[in-house]
Design a protein around this motif. Structure first.
Motif, short mmCIF file in Angstrom:
data_model
loop_
_atom_site.label_atom_id
_atom_site.label_comp_id
_atom_site.label_asym_id
_atom_site.label_seq_id
_atom_site.Cartn_x
_atom_site.Cartn_y
_atom_site.Cartn_z
N GLY A 26 31.26 -15.17 34.56
CA GLY A 26 30.54 -14.04 35.17
C GLY A 26 30.03 -14.35 36.57
N GLY A 27 29.69 -15.63 36.81
CA GLY A 27 29.21 -16.01 38.13
C GLY A 27 30.26 -15.91 39.21
N ARG A 28 31.54 -15.88 38.83
CA ARG A 28 32.62 -15.77 39.80
C ARG A 28 33.14 -14.34 39.94
N MET A 29 32.59 -13.42 39.17
CA MET A 29 33.08 -12.04 39.19
C MET A 29 32.41 -11.23 40.30
N ASN A 30 33.08 -10.16 40.71
CA ASN A 30 32.57 -9.35 41.81
C ASN A 30 32.31 -7.91 41.44
N GLY A 31 32.32 -7.60 40.16
CA GLY A 31 32.03 -6.24 39.74
C GLY A 31 33.25 -5.49 39.23
N ASN A 32 34.43 -5.88 39.67
CA ASN A 32 35.66 -5.24 39.18
C ASN A 32 36.70 -6.31 38.81
N SER A 33 36.19 -7.44 38.34
CA SER A 33 37.07 -8.57 38.02
C SER A 33 37.65 -8.45 36.62
N VAL A 34 38.87 -8.93 36.47
CA VAL A 34 39.54 -8.97 35.18
C VAL A 34 40.08 -10.38 34.98
N VAL A 35 39.73 -10.99 33.86
CA VAL A 35 40.23 -12.33 33.53
C VAL A 35 41.02 -12.22 32.23
N ILE A 36 42.28 -12.68 32.27
CA ILE A 36 43.16 -12.54 31.11
C ILE A 36 43.73 -13.90 30.75
N ALA A 37 43.70 -14.24 29.47
CA ALA A 37 44.31 -15.49 29.01
C ALA A 37 45.82 -15.42 29.24
N PRO A 38 46.45 -16.53 29.61
CA PRO A 38 47.90 -16.52 29.92
C PRO A 38 48.77 -15.95 28.80
N ASN A 39 48.46 -16.31 27.56
CA ASN A 39 49.29 -15.81 26.45
C ASN A 39 49.17 -14.30 26.27
N ILE A 40 47.98 -13.77 26.55
CA ILE A 40 47.79 -12.32 26.44
C ILE A 40 48.50 -11.59 27.57
N LEU A 41 48.44 -12.16 28.77
CA LEU A 41 49.16 -11.55 29.89
C LEU A 41 50.65 -11.47 29.60
N GLU A 42 51.19 -12.53 29.03
CA GLU A 42 52.62 -12.53 28.70
C GLU A 42 52.93 -11.46 27.66
N ASP A 43 52.05 -11.32 26.67
CA ASP A 43 52.25 -10.27 25.67
C ASP A 43 52.21 -8.89 26.31
N MET A 44 51.26 -8.69 27.20
CA MET A 44 51.12 -7.40 27.87
C MET A 44 52.34 -7.10 28.74
N ALA A 45 52.86 -8.14 29.39
CA ALA A 45 54.00 -7.95 30.28
C ALA A 45 55.27 -7.59 29.51
N ASN A 46 55.35 -8.02 28.26
CA ASN A 46 56.58 -7.82 27.48
C ASN A 46 56.43 -6.79 26.36
N ASP A 47 55.21 -6.27 26.15
CA ASP A 47 55.00 -5.31 25.09
C ASP A 47 54.20 -4.13 25.64
N PRO A 48 54.84 -2.98 25.89
CA PRO A 48 54.16 -1.82 26.46
C PRO A 48 52.96 -1.36 25.65
N GLU A 49 53.02 -1.46 24.34
CA GLU A 49 51.90 -1.02 23.52
C GLU A 49 50.69 -1.93 23.70
N LYS A 50 50.94 -3.23 23.77
CA LYS A 50 49.83 -4.15 24.01
C LYS A 50 49.27 -3.95 25.42
N ALA A 51 50.16 -3.70 26.37
CA ALA A 51 49.70 -3.45 27.73
C ALA A 51 48.79 -2.24 27.76
N ALA A 52 49.20 -1.16 27.07
CA ALA A 52 48.39 0.06 27.04
C ALA A 52 47.06 -0.19 26.33
#
Length: 211
Positions: free
Chosen positions: A49-75
């Motif tokens: 939280g100390g590194r965030m600026n109010g509109n920051s998004v932090v995503i774990a690498p494995n979740i990003l990969e799932d989102m990139a390859n699965d439209p439902e997870k991305a949504a």
């Protein structure tokens, strides 16, 4: 039903990877997007939280990969992120009724797929001004009390000094007269029966005081 995110098309091997392309899509939509695994403990969340600026998004690498390859997870996850930012006006209004100022920090999506919203709140500018005014009045009152105490202490000290000086003067005077008494006893002489030069009343005594 979840709305499928308008994620980029999968690219061929010679171009930007699908994950990188999807990350770029998120950055265009939200702004600051960091790919990092963040623990769910308080210390890790505070650090993030100390590194965030109010509109920051932090995503774990494995979740990003799932989102990139699965439209439902991305949504699904984009909806989670949208909910956080869409709630900001409502949360600001709610905190304002309590004299507090709400500030969003950002969203963390953890390795296990759980989502943490990070925000902060503090006194509103009006409340800060009021507290500063109250503290200034207290400080002024304390300074005035301190000044009065110092003046009273100085007056009391002057009174004690004057009393001591009067007492010391009286003791000196008393001692002087005591010395005179001693001189009268030790250096007393009788007036001559016939003294042409000096005429003293009969029975008068003469004394000498060395000063």
């Amino acid at each position: 039903m979840l709305e499928i995110s308008s994620r980029p098309e999968v690219t061929n091997e010679g171009e930007t990877s699908n994950v990188d392309a999807y990350k770029k899509h998120l950055e265009n939509k939200y702004g600051q997007v960091t790919i990092q695994s963040v623990g769910k403990d308080q210390a890790s969340l505070q650090k993030a939280g100390g590194r965030m600026n109010g509109n920051s998004v932090v995503i774990a690498p494995n979740i990003l990969e799932d989102m990139a390859n699965d439209p439902e997870k991305a949504a699904y996850y984009e909806q989670k992120i949208d909910n956080f930012f869409n709630a900001t006006p409502r949360l600001k209004a709610q905190f304002a009724t309590q004299g507090l100022n709400y500030e969003p920090c950002g969203v963390v999506i953890h390795e296990d797929g759980s989502v943490t919203y990070i925000g902060g709140c503090g006194d509103s500018p009006e409340r800060v001004a009021e507290v500063n005014r109250i503290n200034a009045e207290k400080a002024k009152k304390k300074a005035e009390q301190s000044r009065q105490y110092q003046e009273q202490a100085a007056a009391a000290a002057a009174q004690r000094r004057a009393m001591w000086e009067r007492t010391a003067g009286a003791e000196v005077l008393e001692k002087s007269f005591s010395n005179i008494g001693d001189l009268l006893k030790t250096r007393m002489v009788s007036a001559p029966a016939i003294t042409p030069e000096i005429s003293l009343p009969a029975g008068a005594n003469m004394f000498f005081l060395n000063m």
